[in-house]
Design a protein around this motif. Structure first.
Motif, PDB file in Angstrom:
ATOM      1  N   HIS A  64       0.855  -1.184   0.000  1.00 47.66           N
ATOM      2  CA  HIS A  64       0.000   0.000   0.000  1.00 47.66           C
ATOM      3  C   HIS A  64       0.892   1.235   0.000  1.00 47.66           C
ATOM      4  O   HIS A  64       1.722   1.412   0.895  1.00 47.66           O
ATOM      5  CB  HIS A  64      -0.917  -0.018   1.222  1.00 47.66           C
ATOM      6  N   LEU A  65       0.726   2.072  -1.027  1.00 46.67           N
ATOM      7  CA  LEU A  65       1.562   3.247  -1.242  1.00 46.67           C
ATOM      8  C   LEU A  65       0.727   4.508  -1.115  1.00 46.67           C
ATOM      9  O   LEU A  65      -0.448   4.534  -1.524  1.00 46.67           O
ATOM     10  CB  LEU A  65       2.205   3.206  -2.634  1.00 46.67           C
ATOM     11  N   THR A  68      -3.226  13.066  -0.426  1.00 48.57           N
ATOM     12  CA  THR A  68      -2.369  11.914  -0.636  1.00 48.57           C
ATOM     13  C   THR A  68      -3.227  10.841  -1.283  1.00 48.57           C
ATOM     14  O   THR A  68      -4.391  10.649  -0.914  1.00 48.57           O
ATOM     15  CB  THR A  68      -1.739  11.409   0.675  1.00 48.57           C
ATOM     16  N   LYS A  69      -2.667  10.139  -2.266  1.00 49.34           N
ATOM     17  CA  LYS A  69      -3.409   9.109  -2.977  1.00 49.34           C
ATOM     18  C   LYS A  69      -2.933   7.723  -2.534  1.00 49.34           C
ATOM     19  O   LYS A  69      -1.742   7.496  -2.369  1.00 49.34           O
ATOM     20  CB  LYS A  69      -3.221   9.270  -4.493  1.00 49.34           C
ATOM     21  N   HIS A  70      -3.855   6.823  -2.360  1.00 48.20           N
ATOM     22  CA  HIS A  70      -3.594   5.454  -1.913  1.00 48.20           C
ATOM     23  C   HIS A  70      -3.610   4.525  -3.128  1.00 48.20           C
ATOM     24  O   HIS A  70      -4.622   4.395  -3.816  1.00 48.20           O
ATOM     25  CB  HIS A  70      -4.663   5.041  -0.892  1.00 48.20           C
ATOM     26  N   TYR A  71      -2.468   3.884  -3.387  1.00 50.20           N
ATOM     27  CA  TYR A  71      -2.339   2.904  -4.458  1.00 50.20           C
ATOM     28  C   TYR A  71      -1.993   1.539  -3.855  1.00 50.20           C
ATOM     29  O   TYR A  71      -1.448   1.456  -2.752  1.00 50.20           O
ATOM     30  CB  TYR A  71      -1.208   3.265  -5.425  1.00 50.20           C
ATOM     31  N   GLU A  81       0.592  -3.682  14.749  1.00 52.96           N
ATOM     32  CA  GLU A  81       0.734  -5.135  14.791  1.00 52.96           C
ATOM     33  C   GLU A  81      -0.583  -5.884  14.630  1.00 52.96           C
ATOM     34  O   GLU A  81      -0.632  -6.941  13.999  1.00 52.96           O
ATOM     35  CB  GLU A  81       1.412  -5.564  16.097  1.00 52.96           C
ATOM     36  N   ASP A  82      -1.674  -5.364  15.194  1.00 49.70           N
ATOM     37  CA  ASP A  82      -2.950  -6.069  15.046  1.00 49.70           C
ATOM     38  C   ASP A  82      -3.787  -5.518  13.889  1.00 49.70           C
ATOM     39  O   ASP A  82      -4.961  -5.842  13.754  1.00 49.70           O
ATOM     40  CB  ASP A  82      -3.737  -6.053  16.360  1.00 49.70           C
ATOM     41  N   GLU A  83      -3.174  -4.678  13.076  1.00 56.33           N
ATOM     42  CA  GLU A  83      -3.761  -4.169  11.836  1.00 56.33           C
ATOM     43  C   GLU A  83      -5.027  -3.353  12.069  1.00 56.33           C
ATOM     44  O   GLU A  83      -5.923  -3.310  11.226  1.00 56.33           O
ATOM     45  CB  GLU A  83      -4.014  -5.320  10.856  1.00 56.33           C
ATOM     46  N   SER A  84      -5.080  -2.671  13.215  1.00 57.55           N
ATOM     47  CA  SER A  84      -6.248  -1.858  13.551  1.00 57.55           C
ATOM     48  C   SER A  84      -6.002  -0.357  13.396  1.00 57.55           C
ATOM     49  O   SER A  84      -6.944   0.432  13.487  1.00 57.55           O
ATOM     50  CB  SER A  84      -6.681  -2.140  14.997  1.00 57.55           C
ATOM     51  N   GLY A 141     -11.342  -3.657   6.545  1.00 53.26           N
ATOM     52  CA  GLY A 141     -10.443  -4.186   5.539  1.00 53.26           C
ATOM     53  C   GLY A 141      -9.277  -3.264   5.263  1.00 53.26           C
ATOM     54  O   GLY A 141      -8.506  -2.923   6.160  1.00 53.26           O
ATOM     55  N   THR A 142      -9.155  -2.844   4.009  1.00 50.08           N
ATOM     56  CA  THR A 142      -8.095  -1.919   3.617  1.00 50.08           C
ATOM     57  C   THR A 142      -8.646  -0.536   3.260  1.00 50.08           C
ATOM     58  O   THR A 142      -7.956   0.266   2.643  1.00 50.08           O
ATOM     59  CB  THR A 142      -7.307  -2.482   2.420  1.00 50.08           C
TER      60      THR A 142
END
Length: 260
Positions: A145-146, A159-162, A197-200, A218-219
């Protein structure tokens, strides 16, 4: 929601990594970092006192402008060779190094992920500068994820998310979403990113603040809640990394500031 956070200075960095431009967790409570454009192809493993514990030479890629690090659950390290100050690069790529924490003195690139942006037509863009510089990346759910560093003039503040795959190939990056940071110039645009670490939680770093995203699905990071963390120190911050509930930051030495 804005809040001021406490920034604790841990150490000065040695002169050999005064242009630190990425930060990622390493072995034995240490961190991996590197220098950006015009420097050597070394990875440095440093402790929280700023002492270099290990130096690993990387073969298989030239440091045109290494800007960011990411690490997956298998221990593979990704280096973003995508710094693009002039917005004219046609050789943007992410390189992959296997099992970085077990490397002692040398390693080689296992995958090269070449890419372009779906929304860039001219190199450089005609007229005003565009939003095609890149310094922020992390790995999540089998993708990279950029997050772009806006160099539009005047600034758009976005900022753009790619996203990109993690295997060798030549790709057109997937443009997912964008977020309005309200920064007035590229000096205050996004320069690093990480996920906890827990992706939250997800964070984006700039010279004077952190944007913290939470309660997302999700993402869809920009679809949740956002808090703005005002940092008490302005400097050329370019590396950020979660560890055990804390955020660690490195900044590049510039105009007598940073290098910490």
């Amino acid at each position: 929601l804005a809040q001021t956070v406490i920034v604790t200075e841990l150490a000065d960095l040695p002169g050999s990594i005064s242009e630190t431009s990425g930060l990622e967790n390493g072995p034995d409570d240490c961190f991996w970092t590197h220098n950006d454009s015009g420097n050597d192809e070394f990875r440095y493993c440093i402790d929280t006192l700023g002492v270099i514990q290990r130096t690993v030479a990387v073969s298989g890629d030239e440091n045109n402008d290494w800007e960011e690090l990411a690490k997956d659950h298998d221990g593979n390290l990704y280096i973003g060779n995508f710094g693009n100050n002039g917005l004219a690069r046609t050789d943007l790529r992410v390189i992959k190094i296997p099992s970085i924490d077990t490397c002692n003195t040398a390693t080689s690139v296992s995958d090269t992920i070449n890419f372009s942006y779906p929304d860039q037509v001219n190199y450089p863009p005609v007229g005003a500068y565009g939003n095609f510089d890149m310094e922020a990346m992390f790995w999540h759910q089998d993708s990279l994820h950029l997050f772009s560093k806006d160099r539009s003039d005047p600034s758009t503040g976005y900022t753009k998310h790619y996203t990109l795959p993690t295997q060798s190939g030549t790709y057109v990056a997937n443009l997912v979403d964008s977020f309005q940071t309200n920064h007035p110039s590229f000096f205050l645009a996004a320069t690093a990113a990480d996920i906890n670490e827990d992706e939250s939680e997800v964070v984006l770093l700039s010279a004077n603040k952190i944007w913290l995203f939470s309660n997302f699905a999700g993402t869809n990071y920009f679809g949740g809640d956002v808090a703005v963390l005002d940092l008490s120190v302005f400097s050329q911050k370019e590396g950020i990394c979660y560890r055990n509930g804390f955020l660690y930051i490195t900044d590049e030495e510039s105009f007598g500031l940073g290098g910490k």
